[in-house]
Design an enzyme around this catalytic site. Structure first.
Site, short mmCIF file in Angstrom:
data_model
loop_
_atom_site.label_atom_id
_atom_site.label_comp_id
_atom_site.label_asym_id
_atom_site.label_seq_id
_atom_site.Cartn_x
_atom_site.Cartn_y
_atom_site.Cartn_z
N SER A 1 75.55 -13.05 -12.89
CA SER A 1 76.04 -11.98 -12.01
C SER A 1 75.73 -10.61 -12.60
O SER A 1 76.21 -9.60 -12.12
CB SER A 1 77.55 -12.13 -11.83
OG SER A 1 78.20 -12.08 -13.10
N ASN B 1 88.60 -14.40 -18.04
CA ASN B 1 89.41 -14.39 -16.82
C ASN B 1 90.33 -13.17 -16.73
O ASN B 1 90.46 -12.56 -15.68
CB ASN B 1 90.23 -15.68 -16.73
CG ASN B 1 89.34 -16.91 -16.64
OD1 ASN B 1 88.12 -16.78 -16.50
ND2 ASN B 1 89.94 -18.09 -16.72
N THR C 1 91.21 10.76 28.22
CA THR C 1 91.75 9.40 28.10
C THR C 1 90.87 8.58 29.02
O THR C 1 90.44 9.07 30.08
CB THR C 1 93.23 9.31 28.56
OG1 THR C 1 93.30 9.61 29.95
CG2 THR C 1 94.13 10.28 27.78
N HIS C 2 90.55 7.37 28.61
CA HIS C 2 89.60 6.52 29.37
C HIS C 2 88.26 7.21 29.55
O HIS C 2 87.56 6.94 30.51
CB HIS C 2 90.16 6.13 30.74
CG HIS C 2 91.59 5.72 30.72
ND1 HIS C 2 91.99 4.41 30.50
CD2 HIS C 2 92.74 6.43 30.82
CE1 HIS C 2 93.31 4.35 30.49
NE2 HIS C 2 93.79 5.56 30.68
N LYS D 1 63.34 15.63 21.03
CA LYS D 1 64.56 15.01 20.50
C LYS D 1 65.09 15.64 19.21
O LYS D 1 64.33 16.02 18.33
CB LYS D 1 64.33 13.51 20.24
CG LYS D 1 64.19 12.69 21.49
CD LYS D 1 65.45 12.66 22.30
CE LYS D 1 66.25 11.45 22.31
NZ LYS D 1 65.99 10.15 22.16
N ASN E 1 68.05 14.09 17.03
CA ASN E 1 69.01 12.97 17.07
C ASN E 1 70.07 13.06 15.97
O ASN E 1 69.76 13.42 14.84
CB ASN E 1 68.25 11.64 16.89
CG ASN E 1 67.28 11.39 18.03
OD1 ASN E 1 67.53 11.80 19.16
ND2 ASN E 1 66.16 10.74 17.72
N GLU F 1 75.21 8.37 13.50
CA GLU F 1 75.00 7.01 14.00
C GLU F 1 75.00 6.01 12.85
O GLU F 1 75.54 4.91 12.96
CB GLU F 1 73.68 6.93 14.77
CG GLU F 1 73.65 7.78 16.03
CD GLU F 1 72.25 7.87 16.60
OE1 GLU F 1 71.70 6.85 17.02
OE2 GLU F 1 71.68 8.99 16.62
N TYR G 1 91.89 -19.25 -11.86
CA TYR G 1 90.53 -18.71 -11.77
C TYR G 1 89.55 -19.77 -11.30
O TYR G 1 89.58 -20.91 -11.76
CB TYR G 1 90.05 -18.14 -13.13
CG TYR G 1 88.64 -17.63 -13.02
CD1 TYR G 1 88.38 -16.34 -12.56
CD2 TYR G 1 87.55 -18.44 -13.31
CE1 TYR G 1 87.08 -15.88 -12.40
CE2 TYR G 1 86.24 -17.99 -13.16
CZ TYR G 1 86.02 -16.72 -12.70
OH TYR G 1 84.74 -16.26 -12.53
N GLN H 1 83.79 -14.71 -8.78
CA GLN H 1 82.71 -13.85 -9.25
C GLN H 1 82.10 -13.07 -8.09
O GLN H 1 81.58 -11.96 -8.27
CB GLN H 1 81.64 -14.70 -9.95
CG GLN H 1 80.47 -13.91 -10.47
CD GLN H 1 79.65 -14.72 -11.46
OE1 GLN H 1 80.08 -14.98 -12.57
NE2 GLN H 1 78.47 -15.14 -11.05
N LYS I 1 82.87 -9.06 -6.47
CA LYS I 1 82.35 -7.73 -6.79
C LYS I 1 81.37 -7.22 -5.75
O LYS I 1 81.28 -6.01 -5.52
CB LYS I 1 81.70 -7.74 -8.16
CG LYS I 1 82.73 -7.80 -9.26
CD LYS I 1 82.14 -8.37 -10.52
CE LYS I 1 83.09 -9.28 -11.21
NZ LYS I 1 83.28 -10.58 -10.53
N1 ARG Z 1 81.49 -13.46 -14.40
C1 ARG Z 1 82.82 -13.98 -14.16
C2 ARG Z 1 83.42 -13.30 -12.95
O1 ARG Z 1 82.98 -12.24 -12.60
C3 ARG Z 1 83.68 -13.72 -15.33
C4 ARG Z 1 84.74 -14.70 -15.55
C5 ARG Z 1 84.19 -16.01 -15.94
N2 ARG Z 1 85.17 -16.92 -16.31
C6 ARG Z 1 84.92 -18.22 -16.42
N3 ARG Z 1 85.89 -18.97 -16.75
N4 ARG Z 1 83.73 -18.69 -16.15
O2 ARG Z 1 84.33 -13.82 -12.34
#
Ligand code: ARG
Length: 461
Positions: free
Chosen positions: A24, A111, A156-157, A284, A286, A291, A318, A323, A326
């Site tokens: 990751s 974790n 309105t509408h 044009k 725009n 948008e 966990y 993961q 993010k």
């Molecule tokens: N890269 C993992 C995440 O973002 C970190 C935690 C990993 N923990 C594990 N027990 N494999 O969630």
């Protein structure tokens, strides 16, 4: 081949495809500064608790700071084999400071580490999103004050409803963004507990001091349940939800401005620098930025669905699924920040086409409600007054007239109570000025609200 941090238990190397699949680092490297911050507080605590020596702590901190500057100078070699930001940093630390580096992960797990990093990331990014919204609110106030005399119809509408001050309309968005900053504050307030020290999920037998790291990292207190600490991602949902509403508000604002910018409405002009031309139609201009913001709202909604679905039915505690949190989190925050910033600049460039707006104010019987109110104030029950006014509007439509072009005699055919003073009620300006009820559109009210908003902004910064 990089030696894995968990190498002890394994005979064979990880399959290269599996390694790439699980990595990751391309995404979570954005956490680097928070990861380093967390590690520094962690080792300061370990040293204070005599779990590691002062010398080791100092070496680790020096190494971590070096890593930070390498990353910032683009000199750090991120490796997929090392999976994520936490292991990339730990591996580099060990290479830099030797055995001391191998102690950084004492009484910690990835974790609790990743949960801490994410919370710190959110606090920082959400705070900067909030500041950008406050800038936008300042722009709204400025434009509202500058254009305090401009009257537009509201709809309105998408049908012409009543005359209002353009400022009053703009300030409606101020209120929305105010709720958005409140929502960010609440999100931060709720997540403001430190997961660090929950370790893998059961706590630790080392005599750590979680109150100390909480204070160092700016958290209100430590989280209270180690299992919840590593399982919880409610704060990611809260954040993306807050972003979704911000984007929704922006998209509604954009939509109004796009409509106002059309030749049919022609209420506003957008600065050239925030419009684009067409590759085929030379005439044009725009409103592409507006948008695009409207379009990007959908991406953030997608982020919200993504995190909600990730967590649905996920067993405690966990799981690696987490993961993936993010990607939507970073996307939602970055998109929202970008959009608020560019929207504000675009908004600043907008000017009202006052003449054109005024020339159209007689369309759509905007003061029909004022006429009904006039009758009601002259002791005609409102329902009946509404009916009479409806007849007058139908008469106007049939004879191609508007309310203000009717003579007193014509009006009196519909009701005997109508006197000369009716014209005060059905003029556009008087209609606006008469809306003195709290929160209404009279200039008096709007000016008071502007002052109130200024005070709120002063307190929020
Ligand atoms: N890269 C993992 C995440 O973002 C970190 C935690 C990993 N923990 C594990 N027990 N494999 O969630």
């Amino acid at each position: 081949m990089v030696k894995k941090l968990w190498g002890g238990r394994f005979k064979d190397a990880t399959n290269a495809d599996a390694e790439n699949f699980t990595s990751s680092i391309d995404v979570d490297k954005d956490l680097y500064s928070f990861d380093i911050l967390g590690s520094i507080s962690h080792v300061e605590m370990l040293s204070k608790q005599k779990i590691i020596s002062r010398g080791e702590k100092n070496k680790i901190i020096k190494g971590l700071k070096k890593i930070k500057s390498e990353i910032e100078l683009d000199k750090f070699n991120f490796s997929h084999e090392l999976e994520d930001i936490h292991m990339n940093i730990e591996d580099s630390l060990t290479k830099k400071v030797g055995t001391a580096g191998k102690k950084v992960h004492t009484a910690r797990s990835r974790n609790d580490q990743v949960a801490t990093d994410i919370k710190l990331y959110i606090k920082s990014m959400a705070e900067s999103l909030k500041l950008d919204i406050i800038k936008l609110q300042k722009s709204i106030i400025k434009k509202s004050e500058k254009n305090i005399d401009i009257i537009i119809p509201f709809y309105t509408h998408l049908q012409r409803a009543q005359p209002i001050l353009a400022s009053h309309y703009l300030l409606a968005f101020f209120e929305m963004f105010l709720r958005d900053t409140e929502r960010i504050n609440q999100t931060i307030q709720r997540l403001n507990q430190n997961p660090l020290g929950a370790c893998a999920g059961s706590g630790t037998s080392f005599t750590i001091d979680r109150f100390y790291t909480s204070k160092k990292l700016g958290f209100r207190e430590p989280t209270r349940n180690s299992i919840d600490s590593v399982s919880d991602r409610d704060y990611v949902i809260d954040t993306i939800y807050s972003c979704s509403i911000i984007m929704m508000h922006l998209s509604r604002f954009c939509e109004d401005l796009i409509v106002w910018n059309s030749s049919e409405f022609n209420f506003i002009k957008i600065g050239d620098e925030f419009t684009t031309g067409s590759s085929i139609m030379p005439q044009k201009k725009n409103p592409d930025i507006l948008e695009l913001i409207r379009g990007k709202c959908s991406l953030v909604y997608g982020d919200l669905i993504s995190i909600l679905t990730n967590l649905k039915g996920l067993p405690l505690s966990y799981n690696r699924d987490l993961q993936e949190d993010k990607i939507p989190l970073f996307s939602a925050l970055k998109t929202s920040i970008d959009c608020v910033k560019i929207f504000t600049r675009n908004f600043d460039s907008i000017e009202f086409n006052t003449k054109h707006i005024m020339s159209g104010m007689n369309l759509g019987f905007l003061t029909a409600t004022d006429l009904a109110d006039y009758l009601a104030k002259n002791d005609i029950p409102f329902r009946k007054a509404h009916h009479i006014t409806g007849n007058i509007v139908a008469y106007c439509e049939k004879n191609n007239k508007n309310l203000s072009s009717l003579s007193l005699l014509e009006l009196q055919k519909f009701s005997k109570v109508i006197k000369k003073d009716v014209f005060n009620f059905i003029s556009i300006e008087n209609s606006v000025a008469s809306k003195k009820s709290y929160g209404g559109t009279s200039k008096e009210n709007v000016k008071k609200m502007v002052n109130k908003y200024k005070k709120i902004l002063l307190k929020s910064k």
